[in-house]
Design a protein around this motif. Structure first.
Motif, PDB file in Angstrom:
ATOM      1  N   PRO A  12       0.812  -1.225   0.000  1.00  0.00           N
ATOM      2  CA  PRO A  12       0.000   0.000   0.000  1.00  0.00           C
ATOM      3  C   PRO A  12       0.843   1.272   0.000  1.00  0.00           C
ATOM      4  CG  PRO A  12      -0.712  -1.515   1.724  1.00  0.00           C
ATOM      5  CD  PRO A  12       0.560  -2.065   1.172  1.00  0.00           C
ATOM      6  N   ALA A  13       0.278   2.310  -0.598  1.00  0.00           N
ATOM      7  CA  ALA A  13       0.817   3.670  -0.481  1.00  0.00           C
ATOM      8  C   ALA A  13      -0.221   4.477   0.288  1.00  0.00           C
ATOM      9  CB  ALA A  13       1.052   4.260  -1.865  1.00  0.00           C
ATOM     10  N   PRO A  14      -0.011   4.624   1.626  1.00  0.00           N
ATOM     11  CA  PRO A  14      -1.026   5.299   2.440  1.00  0.00           C
ATOM     12  C   PRO A  14      -1.264   6.749   2.002  1.00  0.00           C
ATOM     13  CG  PRO A  14       0.527   4.113   3.825  1.00  0.00           C
ATOM     14  CD  PRO A  14       1.096   4.096   2.435  1.00  0.00           C
ATOM     15  N   SER A  15      -2.471   7.222   2.291  1.00  0.00           N
ATOM     16  CA  SER A  15      -2.823   8.616   2.001  1.00  0.00           C
ATOM     17  C   SER A  15      -2.912   9.378   3.318  1.00  0.00           C
ATOM     18  CB  SER A  15      -4.159   8.670   1.270  1.00  0.00           C
ATOM     19  OG  SER A  15      -5.207   8.326   2.167  1.00  0.00           O
ATOM     20  N   THR A  18      -5.547   7.685   5.390  1.00  0.00           N
ATOM     21  CA  THR A  18      -5.377   6.284   5.799  1.00  0.00           C
ATOM     22  C   THR A  18      -4.105   6.034   6.611  1.00  0.00           C
ATOM     23  OG1 THR A  18      -4.179   5.625   3.780  1.00  0.00           O
ATOM     24  CG2 THR A  18      -6.598   5.540   3.728  1.00  0.00           C
ATOM     25  N   TRP A  22      -2.422   2.529   8.936  1.00  0.00           N
ATOM     26  CA  TRP A  22      -1.176   1.786   8.695  1.00  0.00           C
ATOM     27  C   TRP A  22      -0.179   1.984   9.840  1.00  0.00           C
ATOM     28  CZ3 TRP A  22      -1.880  -1.926   5.547  1.00  0.00           C
ATOM     29  CH2 TRP A  22      -2.799  -1.807   4.502  1.00  0.00           C
TER      30      TRP A  22
ATOM     31  N   GLU B 123      -5.084   0.501  -1.773  1.00  0.00           N
ATOM     32  CA  GLU B 123      -4.252   0.045  -0.655  1.00  0.00           C
ATOM     33  C   GLU B 123      -4.934  -0.987   0.246  1.00  0.00           C
ATOM     34  OE1 GLU B 123      -3.847   3.181   2.492  1.00  0.00           O
ATOM     35  OE2 GLU B 123      -4.897   4.385   1.004  1.00  0.00           O
ATOM     36  N   LEU B 126      -4.963  -4.399  -2.516  1.00  0.00           N
ATOM     37  CA  LEU B 126      -3.768  -4.714  -3.307  1.00  0.00           C
ATOM     38  C   LEU B 126      -2.929  -5.864  -2.739  1.00  0.00           C
ATOM     39  CD1 LEU B 126      -1.616  -3.528  -5.435  1.00  0.00           C
ATOM     40  CD2 LEU B 126      -0.799  -2.174  -3.520  1.00  0.00           C
TER      41      LEU B 126
END
Ligand code: ZN
Lengths: 137, 389
Positions: A12-15, A18, A22, B123, B126
């Motif tokens: 994942p690439a957190p925002s 979000t 994480w 996210e 995935l």
């Protein structure tokens, strides 16, 4: 025995919204949003409350226990980075929200809808720890 | 039949390019242009007659290549949503003749992975190895748990649709059958409960159609096929949130029955009911999705879809023949939207009476659909061979 995937899978690439979720996983906690105005739970992490559309959202820690709402056993991997079989599942947490995850720590044939499960965490990189679920004994 | 403003819009041209697992010497631009040329030729029209293009991200390039700007354009998904938007624009007088088109080629090159349009990057899905088959499998598994739906019922859907493709001369999997439900169940497991033959294929191709108003349609070579009604809805973005049967919004409607409201709306606009539908050109990404749509669209009650598809009911010759060209399981699955547009062009062929195989005799009303609960959306359109008075 179903295992967590190995590092090397897409992560994942957190925002902005979000990142606290994480951060929770890295700390070994399942964090979820609760509205500070109306008390409703919102998951996945969102910029607004799922009930009142308010933006005064706080974070709480789930006990990490729930049951399998649905699952699938995957034999054709999404990419070669994934080891098969793996068992994606929707877990309904006891606090009352669903989460997309995968089942580990048991045999494929043991997985059933309604099975009690608990959260476990697997570090995949410096930034990302994934949440999985295993049978709750 | 109550008059609706969409009833003044007709489909007057359709075309699917050759479809193949891999189309040599084509990319998404060239195959879309080929589809447009074919649809305009079928309609008896040229670039000067087109004053609108609905083709997603390709709408503006097509208008430039056609040199028919300034022209009305829609960037909606070039499937049922674009078709309905184009019909509304024509009815509103914003344009008179619209080309709806899509095509894809040269996109799926890493064959060790599932096709790129099946792999969500969100996210929350995935890293769990999710792809479209797994998303739709989670919906199917829940239905099986709730209602006792069986793998044999799923396999009956797959065998029926694949056998339609088996006899279609232009289907990519023409001649691959015939299949029995046991053949489906004997194919390798992809995402339980879906065997390989419960799943859509991946391929390349283009498809386009031409819509115009009632006045212009009279002067064109083809029998016009009329838009009787249609609508679309979603519960949210596909492939990000847990795909739950029971996901609901404030209305209390559930994702398991996504499409219920739009089918009611479409039937209302069309002034028809289920027993009037001669052909069900439903989108078939996975076998269970056909069972689900019969429930969502109100052909049967929630939970009864598994029984409903048995005993020949969904075969040509049965009460509700489904996906008569083989659909995305056997005809073609060209990419993101093109194969959804082909549900509509197949319904047009059925109502024209020009099907090369599996023609439903004296078909006058057809329903086409796109989407599915695994992706949280549903779009439907009801077409007729006669313009409502
Ligand atoms: Zn609130």
């Amino acid at each position: 025995m179903l295992q967590p995937q190995k590092p090397g899978i897409p992560l994942p690439a957190p925002s902005l919204v979000t990142q606290p979720f994480w951060d929770g996983c890295r700390a070994g906690e399942l964090r979820y949003q609760r509205c500070q105005d109306c008390g409703a739970i919102t998951m996945n992490p969102s910029p607004a409350c799922s009930s009142c559309f308010g933006t005064n959202l706080g974070w709480e820690v789930s006990a990490g226990k729930g049951e399998i709402y649905s699952y699938t056993v995957v034999w054709r991997p999404q990419t070669p980075a994934f080891e098969v079989p793996y068992v994606p599942a929707v877990v309904e947490l006891d606090e009352g929200f669903p989460l997309m995850s995968a089942i580990v720590g048991c045999e494929v044939d043991d997985v059933k809808v309604g099975m009690r499960v608990k959260a476990v965490f697997e570090e995949m990189s410096e930034e990302i720890t994934l949440i999985y679920f295993e049978p709750a004994t | 039949m109550a008059k609706h403003f969409l009833h003044d819009v007709a489909i007057v041209g359709i075309y699917s390019t050759p479809q193949a697992r891999v189309l040599e010497n084509h990319d998404s631009e060239t195959i879309t242009v080929a589809a447009c040329k074919g649809a305009m030729e079928d309609a008896g029209l040229g670039p000067a007659d087109i004053d609108g293009v609905a083709a997603g991200g390709k709408a503006a390039p097509l208008i430039y290549w056609l040199r028919n700007g300034p022209a009305w354009r829609s960037m909606s998904p070039p499937s049922i949503p674009a078709l309905l938007q184009a019909a509304a624009a024509i009815a509103a007088g914003q344009c008179h003749t619209v080309l709806v088109a899509d095509g894809m080629a040269g996109v799926y090159t890493q064959r060790q992975s599932t096709a790129p349009w099946t792999r969500p990057s969100n996210e929350f899905v995935l890293s769990y190895g999710m792809f479209t088959a797994a998303e739709f499998a989670l919906i199917a598994r829940r239905h099986m748990h709730l209602y006792g739906t069986t793998p044999e019922q799923l396999a009956t859907v797959s065998a029926t649709i694949r056998n339609n493709g088996h006899v279609h001369p232009d289907a990519i999997y023409q001649g691959r059958g015939p299949f029995t439900p046991d053949d489906i169940l004997a194919s390798r497991m992809v995402a339980d409960p879906f065997h390989l033959l419960d799943c859509a294929m991946t391929s390349e191709g283009g498809c386009a159609m031409v819509l115009t108003n009632a006045q212009r349609a009279k002067d064109l070579p083809n029998k016009p096929i009329w838009i009787l009604g249609g609508s679309g809805e979603t519960f949210g973005p596909a492939y990000q949130h847990p795909p739950q049967w029971s996901l609901s919004g404030r209305s209390g409607e559930i994702n398991g029955l996504v499409g219920k409201r739009v089918a009611q709306q479409a039937f209302g606009m069309a002034g028809v009911t289920h027993s009037d539908i001669d052909v069900c050109e439903f989108y078939d990404p996975f076998s269970f999705e056909i069972i689900r749509q019969f429930e969502a669209f109100g052909f049967c009650e929630e939970g009864e879809g598994g029984d409903f598809v048995m005993d020949g009911r969904i075969e040509v010759g049965g009460e509700f023949p489904v996906t008569t060209d083989g659909g995305v399981m056997s005809f073609s699955h060209g990419g993101a939207a093109v194969q959804q547009l082909q549900r509509v062009t197949r319904a047009v062929e059925q109502l024209r009476g020009t099907c090369l195989s599996r023609q439903v005799s004296e078909a006058t009303v057809a329903m086409a659909s796109n989407g599915g609960a695994g992706a949280l959306f549903s779009d439907v359109v009801v077409l007729g061979s006669e313009q409502p008075a």
